[in-house]
Design a protein around this motif. Structure first.
Motif, PDB file in Angstrom:
ATOM      1  N   ALA A 393       0.882  -1.166   0.000  1.00  0.00           N
ATOM      2  CA  ALA A 393       0.000   0.000   0.000  1.00  0.00           C
ATOM      3  C   ALA A 393       0.918   1.213   0.000  1.00  0.00           C
ATOM      4  CB  ALA A 393      -0.896   0.003   1.233  1.00  0.00           C
ATOM      5  N   LYS A 394       0.742   2.102  -0.980  1.00  0.00           N
ATOM      6  CA  LYS A 394       1.710   3.183  -1.160  1.00  0.00           C
ATOM      7  C   LYS A 394       0.986   4.491  -1.410  1.00  0.00           C
ATOM      8  CE  LYS A 394       6.009   4.116  -3.624  1.00  0.00           C
ATOM      9  NZ  LYS A 394       6.956   3.610  -4.636  1.00  0.00           N
ATOM     10  N   GLY A 395       1.475   5.561  -0.785  1.00  0.00           N
ATOM     11  CA  GLY A 395       0.827   6.842  -0.993  1.00  0.00           C
ATOM     12  C   GLY A 395       1.483   7.953  -0.222  1.00  0.00           C
ATOM     13  N   SER A 396       0.664   8.892   0.230  1.00  0.00           N
ATOM     14  CA  SER A 396       1.176  10.116   0.842  1.00  0.00           C
ATOM     15  C   SER A 396       0.358  10.508   2.048  1.00  0.00           C
ATOM     16  CB  SER A 396       1.149  11.260  -0.180  1.00  0.00           C
ATOM     17  OG  SER A 396       1.949  10.969  -1.299  1.00  0.00           O
ATOM     18  N   GLY A 397       0.996  11.281   2.906  1.00  0.00           N
ATOM     19  CA  GLY A 397       0.317  11.834   4.071  1.00  0.00           C
ATOM     20  C   GLY A 397       0.453  13.344   4.098  1.00  0.00           C
ATOM     21  N   ARG A 398      -0.536  14.011   4.645  1.00  0.00           N
ATOM     22  CA  ARG A 398      -0.502  15.463   4.837  1.00  0.00           C
ATOM     23  C   ARG A 398      -0.892  15.773   6.277  1.00  0.00           C
ATOM     24  NH1 ARG A 398       1.558  14.551   0.764  1.00  0.00           N
ATOM     25  NH2 ARG A 398       1.242  15.493  -1.297  1.00  0.00           N
ATOM     26  N   SER A 399      -0.396  16.893   6.783  1.00  0.00           N
ATOM     27  CA  SER A 399      -0.615  17.203   8.187  1.00  0.00           C
ATOM     28  C   SER A 399      -1.297  18.550   8.359  1.00  0.00           C
ATOM     29  CB  SER A 399       0.721  17.189   8.944  1.00  0.00           C
ATOM     30  OG  SER A 399       0.490  17.162  10.339  1.00  0.00           O
ATOM     31  N   VAL A 400      -1.531  18.891   9.617  1.00  0.00           N
ATOM     32  CA  VAL A 400      -2.126  20.166   9.998  1.00  0.00           C
ATOM     33  C   VAL A 400      -1.119  20.916  10.853  1.00  0.00           C
ATOM     34  CG1 VAL A 400      -4.471  19.261   9.917  1.00  0.00           C
ATOM     35  CG2 VAL A 400      -3.203  19.152  12.065  1.00  0.00           C
ATOM     36  N   ASP A 401      -1.364  22.191  11.069  1.00  0.00           N
ATOM     37  CA  ASP A 401      -0.456  23.004  11.874  1.00  0.00           C
ATOM     38  C   ASP A 401      -0.247  22.369  13.253  1.00  0.00           C
ATOM     39  OD1 ASP A 401      -0.143  24.855   9.891  1.00  0.00           O
ATOM     40  OD2 ASP A 401      -1.689  26.214  10.642  1.00  0.00           O
ATOM     41  N   GLY A 402       1.000  22.303  13.652  1.00  0.00           N
ATOM     42  CA  GLY A 402       1.313  21.812  14.987  1.00  0.00           C
ATOM     43  C   GLY A 402       1.620  20.335  15.066  1.00  0.00           C
ATOM     44  N   ILE A 403       1.425  19.586  13.985  1.00  0.00           N
ATOM     45  CA  ILE A 403       1.701  18.148  13.982  1.00  0.00           C
ATOM     46  C   ILE A 403       2.781  17.861  12.942  1.00  0.00           C
ATOM     47  CG2 ILE A 403       0.758  15.830  13.726  1.00  0.00           C
ATOM     48  CD1 ILE A 403      -0.467  17.276  16.039  1.00  0.00           C
ATOM     49  N   ASN A 404       3.964  17.447  13.407  1.00  0.00           N
ATOM     50  CA  ASN A 404       5.090  17.152  12.533  1.00  0.00           C
ATOM     51  C   ASN A 404       5.014  15.688  12.099  1.00  0.00           C
ATOM     52  OD1 ASN A 404       7.690  16.332  11.592  1.00  0.00           O
ATOM     53  ND2 ASN A 404       8.629  18.061  12.636  1.00  0.00           N
ATOM     54  N   LEU A 405       4.698  15.461  10.831  1.00  0.00           N
ATOM     55  CA  LEU A 405       4.493  14.094  10.354  1.00  0.00           C
ATOM     56  C   LEU A 405       5.773  13.274  10.385  1.00  0.00           C
ATOM     57  CD1 LEU A 405       2.019  13.891   7.337  1.00  0.00           C
ATOM     58  CD2 LEU A 405       1.715  13.132   9.680  1.00  0.00           C
ATOM     59  N   VAL A 406       6.927  13.905  10.210  1.00  0.00           N
ATOM     60  CA  VAL A 406       8.184  13.163  10.278  1.00  0.00           C
ATOM     61  C   VAL A 406       8.357  12.577  11.674  1.00  0.00           C
ATOM     62  CG1 VAL A 406      10.699  13.344  10.124  1.00  0.00           C
ATOM     63  CG2 VAL A 406       9.258  14.520   8.448  1.00  0.00           C
ATOM     64  N   GLU A 407       8.050  13.375  12.700  1.00  0.00           N
ATOM     65  CA  GLU A 407       8.142  12.886  14.079  1.00  0.00           C
ATOM     66  C   GLU A 407       7.078  11.829  14.361  1.00  0.00           C
ATOM     67  OE1 GLU A 407       7.980  16.257  16.620  1.00  0.00           O
ATOM     68  OE2 GLU A 407       9.932  17.051  15.975  1.00  0.00           O
ATOM     69  N   VAL A 408       5.878  12.046  13.839  1.00  0.00           N
ATOM     70  CA  VAL A 408       4.795  11.073  14.048  1.00  0.00           C
ATOM     71  C   VAL A 408       5.182   9.729  13.451  1.00  0.00           C
ATOM     72  CG1 VAL A 408       2.443  10.455  13.361  1.00  0.00           C
ATOM     73  CG2 VAL A 408       2.922  12.747  14.225  1.00  0.00           C
ATOM     74  N   LEU A 409       5.619   9.714  12.208  1.00  0.00           N
ATOM     75  CA  LEU A 409       5.968   8.452  11.569  1.00  0.00           C
ATOM     76  C   LEU A 409       7.189   7.816  12.219  1.00  0.00           C
ATOM     77  CD1 LEU A 409       5.359   9.135   7.771  1.00  0.00           C
ATOM     78  CD2 LEU A 409       3.920   7.876   9.357  1.00  0.00           C
ATOM     79  N   GLY A 410       8.097   8.648  12.712  1.00  0.00           N
ATOM     80  CA  GLY A 410       9.260   8.110  13.389  1.00  0.00           C
ATOM     81  C   GLY A 410       8.915   7.274  14.602  1.00  0.00           C
ATOM     82  N   SER A 411       7.745   7.512  15.186  1.00  0.00           N
ATOM     83  CA  SER A 411       7.332   6.768  16.376  1.00  0.00           C
ATOM     84  C   SER A 411       6.392   5.609  16.056  1.00  0.00           C
ATOM     85  CB  SER A 411       6.649   7.721  17.371  1.00  0.00           C
ATOM     86  OG  SER A 411       5.463   8.264  16.823  1.00  0.00           O
ATOM     87  N   CYS A 412       6.075   5.400  14.760  1.00  0.00           N
ATOM     88  CA  CYS A 412       5.189   4.271  14.405  1.00  0.00           C
ATOM     89  C   CYS A 412       5.578   3.690  13.056  1.00  0.00           C
ATOM     90  CB  CYS A 412       3.717   4.713  14.395  1.00  0.00           C
ATOM     91  SG  CYS A 412       3.308   5.995  13.188  1.00  0.00           S
ATOM     92  N   CYS A 413       6.881   3.581  12.808  1.00  0.00           N
ATOM     93  CA  CYS A 413       7.349   3.208  11.474  1.00  0.00           C
ATOM     94  C   CYS A 413       7.801   1.754  11.364  1.00  0.00           C
ATOM     95  CB  CYS A 413       8.499   4.126  11.057  1.00  0.00           C
ATOM     96  SG  CYS A 413       9.940   4.020  12.143  1.00  0.00           S
ATOM     97  N   GLU A 414       7.571   0.945  12.415  1.00  0.00           N
ATOM     98  CA  GLU A 414       8.144  -0.408  12.392  1.00  0.00           C
ATOM     99  C   GLU A 414       7.606  -1.280  11.258  1.00  0.00           C
ATOM    100  OE1 GLU A 414       5.343  -0.238  16.027  1.00  0.00           O
ATOM    101  OE2 GLU A 414       6.602   1.095  14.851  1.00  0.00           O
ATOM    102  N   HIS A 415       6.392  -0.978  10.766  1.00  0.00           N
ATOM    103  CA  HIS A 415       5.836  -1.795   9.684  1.00  0.00           C
ATOM    104  C   HIS A 415       5.985  -1.140   8.311  1.00  0.00           C
ATOM    105  CE1 HIS A 415       4.314  -4.629  12.533  1.00  0.00           C
ATOM    106  NE2 HIS A 415       3.483  -3.775  13.096  1.00  0.00           N
ATOM    107  N   LEU A 416       6.615   0.023   8.246  1.00  0.00           N
ATOM    108  CA  LEU A 416       6.749   0.727   6.975  1.00  0.00           C
ATOM    109  C   LEU A 416       7.966   0.210   6.216  1.00  0.00           C
ATOM    110  CD1 LEU A 416       5.992   4.411   8.080  1.00  0.00           C
ATOM    111  CD2 LEU A 416       4.404   2.633   7.312  1.00  0.00           C
ATOM    112  N   SER A 417       7.784  -0.058   4.940  1.00  0.00           N
ATOM    113  CA  SER A 417       8.916  -0.493   4.124  1.00  0.00           C
ATOM    114  C   SER A 417       9.722   0.704   3.641  1.00  0.00           C
ATOM    115  CB  SER A 417       8.433  -1.319   2.932  1.00  0.00           C
ATOM    116  OG  SER A 417       7.482  -0.598   2.175  1.00  0.00           O
ATOM    117  N   SER A 418       9.083   1.865   3.544  1.00  0.00           N
ATOM    118  CA  SER A 418       9.786   3.106   3.225  1.00  0.00           C
ATOM    119  C   SER A 418       8.914   4.271   3.642  1.00  0.00           C
ATOM    120  CB  SER A 418      10.121   3.188   1.733  1.00  0.00           C
ATOM    121  OG  SER A 418       8.937   3.262   0.955  1.00  0.00           O
ATOM    122  N   TRP A 419       9.562   5.370   4.001  1.00  0.00           N
ATOM    123  CA  TRP A 419       8.836   6.595   4.316  1.00  0.00           C
ATOM    124  C   TRP A 419       9.843   7.737   4.387  1.00  0.00           C
ATOM    125  CZ3 TRP A 419       9.608   9.517   8.836  1.00  0.00           C
ATOM    126  CH2 TRP A 419      10.392   8.928   9.827  1.00  0.00           C
ATOM    127  N   GLY A 420       9.337   8.958   4.265  1.00  0.00           N
ATOM    128  CA  GLY A 420      10.187  10.128   4.373  1.00  0.00           C
ATOM    129  C   GLY A 420       9.470  11.342   3.819  1.00  0.00           C
TER     130      GLY A 420
END
Length: 574
Positions: A393-420
């Motif tokens: 499953a491949k795609g993109s994420g977008r965020s809102v003010d005050g939420i850093n998606l890089v930090e969010v994914l960094g804390s739940c990335c164990e099942h991701l094959s790639s992200w950035g």
């Protein structure tokens, strides 16, 4: 939507107004932009190319320029691989253009989204090497984390240069030249937030400095300023903060773009309905030119967009621009259908989730990023939208003010094959069998980073105005703050106690026009896009939140309010 306005000390506003020789309204806007000093405010209002810093202050840039100088002197074979978004396409076009001026004939390749995936993949590299093994391989807008791929190229005896601006928590690339301010950088540097095309511009600047020091005749004939149209394209489209050197490059680049001599850009403007004689704004790039350049990479091969920017053949450019227009219309229809389905799912299943992950087997991975942006804005929560790519499953994420998606994914990335990606926009891929776990972990991570429920969407007002202040003079002052974008948002103004004397005029079933009078009886006109479902009442005082725009009509330029929101009048409440 919650309106907020933080008043600034009147004495500070008055002092800056006098020091900088501007109105109090513009002084307030400058203070909000962090320009408290009169000299700094003047430089902000008139950003000069002469203020660009020495390119050799960037880590590895002098060595990279020397390597290009070596390639030019020895007539080496060079391959350029650029990402398939506007930043990658414009970066590739800029570097290839400059190297061609020096007699090189670099091959360029753009990853095919469906075949090669994102960035410096082995598949894309192998395609690039089909034409022969080069002496130098240059990756643009990708490659920061591509350790295995860079190692593969080095084992083949190929020198590797990576120019990128994506963040990384991994070790820096080894045995390669990497130019990336987020890996080797100073957080306060004016060039810290350059996107890749800005970094390529700096590299070309460094190359010219070195070659001019050797009295190379071609180096004196190249005017880098003429290539700022490409820099503006990538900088605005990539949503990097328009501050520091980005502001300088974008401001001057938009002016060059307005008068560009590139047949490809002129053809693209024609099919996109952009009228250069009315001035080019970031909106023209974000909503007209950028999506059409992106469309080929989303649905076909982004190399077509690079060819368009490089070509001097008017016939080819016209045909290619029309082809991109067709791709864009196809993309819009696919996007519309996916957006409607995504919204239905959110309404039915995920309204209570702090962060949302959506997937469907029939969704095209090339357009889900646009859908993610739409649903994120509508529901005011981070959203990841994924399409089908084989077992992934491949795609993109977008965020809102005050939420850093890089930090969010960094804390739940164990099942991701790639992200950035960036704090506000990321790319994600994971095996489909882990979708359920990732959905739960992502929602929990967003809630944790938000400290609980995500706050209601906020509308920050830059200033409250009296209707009598809404004049062409203030609009001309606001024009000096351009270009607006990330890091330099377009000001939203408020006006209190407006009374509409006649009903708004609804048009195309979605929008409405309105008008009201100031205390002197002068009529002010406005438009509200996609707000026909909540027209304001007649005869009752209301507060308006709006942006100010020029409306070009019948060869005339008229001041127009663009309504963002309205509410029943609340007096002095903020």
């Amino acid at each position: 939507m919650r309106w907020t306005h933080t008043p600034l000390p009147a004495a500070e506003v008055e002092a800056l107004s006098k020091r900088a020789g501007v109105s109090r309204v513009l002084a307030e806007l400058l203070l909000r932009a962090g320009q408290a000093d009169g000299d700094a405010a003047g430089a902000f209002l008139q950003p000069a190319l002469a203020s660009l810093h020495d390119p050799f202050l960037l880590h590895h840039l002098e060595a990279a320029a020397s390597r290009l100088r070596q390639a030019i002197a020895a007539r080496e074979q060079v391959v350029v691989l650029g990402d398939y978004d506007v930043d990658g396409v414009s970066s590739t076009a800029l570097l290839v253009t400059v190297l061609r001026r020096f007699g090189l004939n670099p091959r360029f390749i753009v990853p095919r989204r469906s075949e090669d995936g994102y960035g410096l993949s082995r598949s894309a590299i192998d395609r690039a090497l089909e034409g022969g093994r080069p002496h130098l391989f240059i990756a643009l807008d990708c490659g920061t984390n591509s350790h295995a791929e860079a190692h593969y190229l080095r084992e083949l005896g190929i020198d590797v240069l990576v120019i990128d601006h994506h963040r990384s928590k991994e070790r820096p690339l080894e045995h390669c030249l990497l130019i990336n301010p987020h890996v080797h950088g100073n957080g306060d540097a004016a060039w810290q937030h350059l996107c890749t095309v800005g970094l390529v511009f700096k590299l070309c600047h460094g190359l010219l400095k070195q070659l001019r020091a050797e009295n190379h005749p071609v180096a004196y004939r190249i005017k880098l300023r003429d290539h700022l149209d490409l820099v503006a394209l990538g900088t605005v489209a990539d949503l990097v903060p328009l501050v520091g050197e980005n502001r300088i490059l974008a401001r001057h680049g938009l002016r060059i773009l307005q008068d560009t001599l590139r047949p490809g850009l002129r053809s693209l403007m024609e099919v996109a309905g952009v009228k250069p004689e009315q001035g080019i704004t970031p909106t023209d790039i974000s909503f007209r030119l950028g999506p059409r350049i992106n469309a080929s990479g989303r649905l076909a091969d982004a190399a077509l967009s690079v060819e368009l920017l490089l070509s001097e053949d008017a016939g080819f450019c016209g045909e290619t621009a029309r082809q991109l227009e067709a791709f864009n219309r196809e993309r819009q229809e696919i996007e519309r259908l996916i957006t409607e389905e995504a919204e239905r799912r959110i309404e039915a299943e995920y309204l209570g989730h702090a962060g949302v992950v959506l997937f469907a087997e029939n969704w095209h991975p090339g357009v889900v990023g646009i859908v993610a942006g739409r649903v994120t804005r509508k529901y005011n929560r981070p959203c990841v939208v994924l399409g089908n790519e084989g077992e992934l499953a491949k795609g993109s994420g977008r965020s809102v003010d005050g939420i850093n998606l890089v930090e969010v994914l960094g804390s739940c990335c164990e099942h991701l094959s790639s992200w950035g990606g960036h704090p506000m926009a990321v790319g994600v891929a994971l095996p489909k069998l882990h979708l359920g776990e990732f959905r739960e972990r992502f929602a929990a991570a967003v809630r944790s980073h938000a400290g609980g429920d995500i706050a209601e969407a906020r509308l920050d007002l830059a200033a409250w105005l009296m209707p009598e202040q809404i004049t062409e003079r203030i609009m001309e002052e606001i024009d000096a703050l351009h270009p607006f974008g990330q890091g330099n948002p377009e000001p939203v103004f408020g006006v209190r106690g407006v009374v509409l004397r006649q009903a708004p005029e609804i048009f195309k079933a979605l929008h409405f026009r309105f008008q009201f009078e100031d205390a002197r009886g002068r009529r002010l006109h406005g438009v509200a896009w996609k707000l026909a479902h909540r027209c304001p009442p007649v005869g009752q005082p209301i507060d308006l939140a709006f942006e100010l725009k020029w409306n070009h009509f019948n060869h005339r330029r008229l001041l127009q309010l663009v309504l963002i929101d309205w509410r029943p009048a609340e007096g002095d409440a903020v």
